[in-house]
Design a protein around this motif. Structure first.
Motif, mmCIF file in Angstrom:
data_model
loop_
_atom_site.group_PDB
_atom_site.id
_atom_site.type_symbol
_atom_site.label_atom_id
_atom_site.label_comp_id
_atom_site.label_asym_id
_atom_site.label_seq_id
_atom_site.Cartn_x
_atom_site.Cartn_y
_atom_site.Cartn_z
ATOM 1 N N ASN A 29 40.438 57.109 34.157
ATOM 2 C CA ASN A 29 39.033 57.135 33.456
ATOM 3 C C ASN A 29 39.827 57.482 31.994
ATOM 4 O OD1 ASN A 29 37.039 58.197 32.007
ATOM 5 N ND2 ASN A 29 36.299 59.183 33.861
ATOM 6 N N ILE A 31 38.568 58.737 29.283
ATOM 7 C CA ILE A 31 38.172 59.967 28.617
ATOM 8 C C ILE A 31 39.557 60.829 29.126
ATOM 9 C CG2 ILE A 31 36.822 62.014 28.613
ATOM 10 C CD1 ILE A 31 34.508 60.033 28.675
ATOM 11 N N ILE A 82 36.171 54.498 22.875
ATOM 12 C CA ILE A 82 35.471 54.567 24.179
ATOM 13 C C ILE A 82 34.105 53.990 24.419
ATOM 14 C CG2 ILE A 82 34.807 56.151 25.873
ATOM 15 C CD1 ILE A 82 37.426 57.709 25.400
ATOM 16 N N TYR A 86 32.668 51.243 26.678
ATOM 17 C CA TYR A 86 31.421 51.471 27.604
ATOM 18 C C TYR A 86 30.419 50.558 27.491
ATOM 19 C CZ TYR A 86 28.344 53.979 30.696
ATOM 20 O OH TYR A 86 27.526 54.365 31.800
ATOM 21 N N THR A 91 31.915 50.363 32.139
ATOM 22 C CA THR A 91 32.958 51.133 32.747
ATOM 23 C C THR A 91 33.754 51.938 32.049
ATOM 24 O OG1 THR A 91 34.484 51.296 34.617
ATOM 25 C CG2 THR A 91 34.404 49.306 32.792
ATOM 26 N N LEU A 92 34.493 52.920 32.484
ATOM 27 C CA LEU A 92 35.492 53.617 31.749
ATOM 28 C C LEU A 92 36.788 53.613 32.159
ATOM 29 C CD1 LEU A 92 33.523 57.192 30.882
ATOM 30 C CD2 LEU A 92 34.122 55.381 29.240
ATOM 31 N N THR A 94 40.275 51.906 32.801
ATOM 32 C CA THR A 94 41.503 51.660 31.918
ATOM 33 C C THR A 94 41.968 50.253 32.693
ATOM 34 O OG1 THR A 94 43.060 53.101 32.844
ATOM 35 C CG2 THR A 94 42.177 53.549 30.701
ATOM 36 N N LEU B 74 27.393 59.385 27.218
ATOM 37 C CA LEU B 74 27.661 58.467 28.414
ATOM 38 C C LEU B 74 27.000 58.742 29.570
ATOM 39 C CD1 LEU B 74 31.577 57.677 27.987
ATOM 40 C CD2 LEU B 74 29.648 56.230 27.083
#
Lengths: 102, 172
Positions: A29, A31, A82, A86, A91-92, A94, B74
């Motif tokens: 992820n 983040i 980010i 998104y 999606t997050l 990588t 988000l």
């Protein structure tokens, strides 16, 4: 009153850095990857301050302030990226983002 | 009094381990704040009160709030309310609260002991840091300001929601 040995402070900083590195390598992820980068930068700053305290110089804290500035600039650009990621890929992950061409 | 360093470093390492092992981003962020507060206490024990204050204000304050804003942006959707009620369960916040309580006890102990720096090291206050920062390191301050300007322009460009940004997205 004995002071904390330099080695223990540096050991603490290196453990924090290693945890951040594990986070960057293990998480997918984006983040969490950015959070782990923050942990690593923070650990580098701690190492500077500890070394500065050992020789009673202010240079370590000056470097800490510069690292802090760099982290702030990095996190603002990183979070903007980010949001862009998104909105484009929904999606997050990588791994999915590495498929983009161009 | 060296115990304050060891206790807060153990708290920082535990909280950081919880950050990288957590599945929920907001829970991880909670532990990351705890970790940064513990690191601030470590810096304080090493005789760097100014760096400790900056750690709390900028890292645990500003940067973590930025992260929180992005995660909340988000997460917007119909699940938001359900998630909100799930996040308020005691099981979620009891861990960070316990770790912060340890830090709080340490801080009270330090302050009760006459605010003496427990590391036994020489204190380098804001005055010495400022004299060094605007003396020999003034070029580094200018470079940092240019870096911040570049970050500002970059974040503005990436966060722009104009016609140009959308067209760019379609091409790529």
């Amino acid at each position: 009153m004995a002071s904390v040995p330099l080695a223990h402070g540096l050991l603490f900083a290196s453990i924090l850095f290693a945890l951040g590195l594990i986070g960057v390598l293990a998480r997918r992820n984006v983040i969490f990857v950015l959070m782990s980068v923050e942990i690593m930068l923070n650990a580098a700053g701690v190492a500077f301050v500890v070394a500065g305290a050992r020789w009673a110089q202010a240079d370590g804290q000056v470097m800490f302030i510069l690292i802090l500035t760099m982290a702030a600039a990095e996190v603002s650009v990183g979070l903007a990226l980010i949001l862009l990621l998104y909105h484009r890929f929904k999606t997050l992950d990588t791994d999915l983002a590495s498929r983009m061409r161009g | 009094m060296n115990a304050t360093f060891y206790i807060s470093s153990i708290v920082a390492i535990l909280a950081t381990a919880m950050v990288i092992g957590n599945l929920n981003a907001v829970h991880a962020l909670l532990y990351l704040v705890v970790s940064l507060l513990a690191v601030a206490l470590v810096l304080f024990t090493f005789g760097a009160p100014f760096a400790a204050a900056l750690e709390v204000i900028i890292y645990a304050g500003a940067i973590m709030v930025l992260f929180l804003f992005v995660i909340m942006t988000l997460n917007l959707g119909p699940h938001a309310k359900k998630q909100e009620s799930e996040w308020l369960k005691p099981k979620i916040w009891i861990g960070p609260v316990a770790l912060v309580a340890i830090l709080m006890a340490e801080l009270i102990y330090i302050l009760a002991a006459g605010a003496e720096h427990p590391g036994g090291t020489q204190v380098i206050g804001p005055r010495a840091v400022a004299l060094s920062l605007f003396g020999p390191y003034v070029l580094a301050v200018e470079l940092a300001s240019i870096l911040l300007l570049a970050g500002l322009v970059g974040a503005y460009h990436l966060g722009r929601r104009g016609k140009g940004a959308r067209r760019e997205g379609e091409i790529i």
